[in-house]
Structures are given as C-alpha cells and as structure tokens.
Scaffold this active site. Structure first.
Site, mmCIF file in Angstrom:
data_model
loop_
_atom_site.group_PDB
_atom_site.id
_atom_site.type_symbol
_atom_site.label_atom_id
_atom_site.label_comp_id
_atom_site.label_asym_id
_atom_site.label_seq_id
_atom_site.Cartn_x
_atom_site.Cartn_y
_atom_site.Cartn_z
ATOM 1 C CG ASP A 11 10.691 13.286 3.087
ATOM 2 O OD1 ASP A 11 11.772 13.910 3.073
ATOM 3 O OD2 ASP A 11 9.754 13.519 2.300
ATOM 4 C CE1 TYR A 230 -4.890 11.490 3.877
ATOM 5 C CE2 TYR A 230 -2.793 11.014 4.928
ATOM 6 C CZ TYR A 230 -3.957 10.583 4.318
ATOM 7 O OH TYR A 230 -4.178 9.247 4.146
ATOM 8 C CE LYS A 233 -1.631 8.366 0.754
ATOM 9 N NZ LYS A 233 -2.425 9.409 1.436
HETATM 10 C C1 F6R Z 1 3.289 12.984 -2.363
HETATM 11 C C2 F6R Z 1 4.391 13.933 -2.568
HETATM 12 C C3 F6R Z 1 4.293 14.915 -3.686
HETATM 13 C C4 F6R Z 1 3.876 16.270 -3.153
HETATM 14 C C5 F6R Z 1 3.831 17.314 -4.294
HETATM 15 C C6 F6R Z 1 3.526 18.729 -3.810
HETATM 16 O O1 F6R Z 1 3.478 12.212 -1.212
HETATM 17 O O2 F6R Z 1 5.335 13.951 -1.824
HETATM 18 O O3 F6R Z 1 3.439 14.499 -4.695
HETATM 19 O O4 F6R Z 1 2.633 16.192 -2.529
HETATM 20 O O5 F6R Z 1 5.064 17.366 -4.937
HETATM 21 O O6 F6R Z 1 4.385 19.008 -2.765
HETATM 22 P P1 F6R Z 1 4.321 20.319 -1.893
HETATM 23 O O7 F6R Z 1 2.957 20.411 -1.269
HETATM 24 O O8 F6R Z 1 5.412 20.137 -0.906
HETATM 25 O O9 F6R Z 1 4.574 21.464 -2.869
HETATM 26 MG MG MG Z 2 9.066 14.471 0.842
HETATM 27 MG MG MG Z 3 8.499 9.715 1.132
#
Ligand code: F6R
Ligand code: MG
Ligand code: MG
Length: 368
Positions: A11, A230, A233
């Site tokens: 990603d 972390y 994922k």
């Molecule tokens: C899970 C994922 C999303 C982000 C969420 C918050 O793998 O990609 O659920 O964790 O959108 O994202 P941030 O921390 O980038 O604002």
């Molecule tokens: Mg992403």
């Molecule tokens: Mg992904």
C-alpha cells in the site's frame, strides 16, 4: 521449463482514505515494470485489492532474487512519488525502510514466491486480501488442502490420497524464521492447535507428499515486528497451484464460502467476516470489510493467460450477502468482547495508554 512466480504487494497511497490506489499510481507501477522489467521478467500482471497494489511477476531467477525484489521495491518507490504528487492518503505507507537492502522481506511490502517445473498446463490462483493479516489464510488453506468436506480429491483422486505437508511459522518470533513442518492427515490435531491461533501461527507453504512439489505459498510478514509497533495490517497474498496432483480450483475456493471471521477491518483492530470480492474491489463500510480476491491464471513458458476473476460469479453474491450479515451481527456489539481484537492485536495505542492511566487510579479494597 523451470519458472518462478513472485508476488510483491504494498500500500503506497490511496484515494478517499485507505480505499483504493489512484489510476495514476497503478499506471506508475505498470510503467516501471514495463520499462525496467524488460530484461528481468518474462511476464507480469498488476492488480489492486482495496488500497494495496499487487505485482505478479514470472521469471527464471528463482525465489529471493535481489534484482526482482529491487525491481518491485523501485516500482513502489516510483508509485509513491506519484502518490505524493497527487496528495494521496498514506503515500509510501508500507515502505518502512529508507534504502533497499537486497530483499523486500522485512521492509514492509508483503511477498510470496514459488519456483517449479511447469506442467504442460499450469493453472494457479493468486489470492490477495486487504484489511486483515496473514492468519486469514489459515482457515481456507487448512480446509482446502486437508479437509475432505472441501477437498473431495482427498477421497476421490489417488494422487492426493497421501495428503499434504504444511510449513507453519511462528510469526511472533523475531530472531529468524521459526518453522514447524506437519503432515496431513496424521498430524491434523497438532495442526489444529496451532492454526486456531492465526495471529501467532501462520501457514507459510504447503507441499504435496506424493511428489514434494510446492502447492501453495502465503506471505507471512508481520509489519509490527518490523516497525516495532503496529503500522497497519499486513494485507496478505497467496499463490496456490491447482488441478491434478493439487486440489482443484473449486476445492481451493470452497472454504472461502464460510466468509470466516478474521482480525482486521477498521483500524486493524476488529473482528470481521472476510468477504470474497471481485478484482479491483474497494474498501468502504467501517474501513472494511476485510476482502479477498482470487485471480485464476495459466502460466505457460512463463507467459500468463488473461485472468479469470473467480469471485465474479453469481454464487458469490450470496456469500457476499452472508458475509455482510455476519459482519453486521458482530458490529452490533461495537467494541464489546469478541467484536474488538485482543489487546496484542490492537493497531492503535489508545486503549493501552488509557488503561495505563486508569491503572494509577485503581485502589484495592481489603474486605474485613
Ligand atoms: C485499517 C485501515 C483504516 C485506518 C483508519 C485510520 O487497516 O487502514 O481503518 O486505520 O482509516 O487511518 P489513519 O490512522 O491513517 O487516520
Ligand atoms: Mg492504506
Ligand atoms: Mg491495505
């Protein structure tokens, strides 16, 4: 001929949140492989599953080849530049190291590879997941290879009756690759006690016991073991060879009809039913659900046929509905109990930090 299939995915930025890469980002991956891969690759295909771009490459250089890994790393670096120029969300998020050091393993991108002597017809399936981790493959790979409820070939096809050998990795061990080899059917219960804990023990590969050939490989990286915390994922990928001495394509797809519960979804911290989706599907509800795509392909002299989108068939509409229902059922209880991932799997530190603060305010009442 002997061919190597390498799948490397990452990603490196997406539109609208963590939803899907932009067309320009995908174009940058294409352009890089087309130009820089000319000498190295026989063929390639590029897909995305949710916010992850996925490079499938064929070549004759064997697994863990530095040039192939560098090619993929550089493709994601060049796609990151595009992501930054477009202001995509999470640009470069899976590239956790500054400089390439010989192999993408341990650097953020997920990868799985296999080298084999091509059969006259060599069908295989490329599975790609988003919003979950490598343990998501434990259930369908175990059942597809070891359970006659799904793999009727174990009963009906003499080639397969001898069973399969599973290599299982302890993904919490960080000093090296800690592996155990177990054989189906005689070690089924030993396999079960490990595979029931898919955040700890993960199927890494499967071989036929009749010929010793590799049947399946799964990416087993653990991003939090690389970054020390972390960082999202791992969104795993897998390659599975099918037919003849291997399970049929339909037998391998069959366990996905459970739409089993996995860890992932919103903030990587929930329990969600994994939904079998069409190619190039996006992420939506609750930053999820966790999704899996399956591309069926034949490789011949290293060249790929066009892919068949194996979850693009009316049967899977019913499973998608079932999966949405299962997800809604567990979503109904929000963060309570089984709906949220166990402490060690929480992708964000909020809960842990809050409990640390609250701990100071606890007092012990001594009953007389
Ligand atoms: C899970 C994922 C999303 C982000 C969420 C918050 O793998 O990609 O659920 O964790 O959108 O994202 P941030 O921390 O980038 O604002
Ligand atoms: Mg992403
Ligand atoms: Mg992904």
């Amino acid at each position: 001929m002997k061919v190597t299939l390498s799948v490397i995915k990452a990603d490196v930025g997406s539109i609208g949140g963590h939803n899907r890469p932009s067309l320009k980002l995908m174009e940058a991956l294409h352009d890089h492989l087309k130009k820089e891969g000319q000498r190295l690759l026989i063929d390639y295909k590029i897909t995305h599953t949710g916010d992850d771009g996925c490079l499938l490459m064929s070549h004759t250089k064997g697994v863990d080849n530095q040039d192939i890994h560098r090619l993929a790393w550089d493709a994601f670096i060049s796609a990151t530049k595009v992501a930054k120029s477009q202001g995509l969300y999470g640009a470069g998020q899976d590239l956790l190291k500054d400089a390439f050091s010989g192999n993408v393993r341990g650097m953020g991108p997920g990868s799985c590879e296999m080298e084999f002597e091509e059969r006259p017809s060599e069908p295989f399936v490329l599975f790609a997941c988003d919003k979950t981790d490598p343990g998501a493959f434990n259930y369908p790979v175990f059942r597809g290879f070891a359970d006659p409820f799904h793999n009727a070939g174990l009963l009906l096809a003499p080639d397969m009756a001898v069973g399969f050998e599973f290599s299982i990795m302890d993904v919490n061990y960080t000093e090296g690759d800690r592996i155990i080899i177990l054989k189906a059917p005689q070690d089924l219960y030993d396999m079960a006690v490990l595979l029931r804990d898919p955040e700890h023990y993960v199927i890494e590969s499967v071989k036929t016991r009749s010929t010793g050939e590799t049947a399946a490989v799964v990416s087993t990286s653990r991003l939090h073991n690389i970054a020390g915390k972390y960082t999202g994922k791992d969104d795993p990928v897998a390659l599975v060879r099918t037919q003849k001495q291997f399970p049929s394509t339909g037998e391998i797809l069959s366990p996905w009809a459970t739409a089993h519960y996995v860890v992932g979804d919103n903030r990587g911290s929930h329990i969600v039913s994994i939904m079998p989706c069409k190619q190039n599907s996006i992420i939506s509800f609750f930053d999820g659900p966790a999704i899996v795509s399956a591309l069926g392909i034949c490789v011949h002299n290293g060249k790929f046929t066009e892919g068949v989108d194996l979850f693009d068939q009316p049967f899977w509409d019913t499973i998608r509905n079932k999966s949405a229902e299962k997800t809604l059922h567990i979503r109904d209880q929000g963060f309570f109990g089984a709906a949220m991932a166990p402490m060690e799997e929480l992708e964000y530190t909020g809960v842990v930090e809050r409990i640390k603060e609250l701990d100071k305010k606890f007092s012990v009442r001594h009953n007389k």
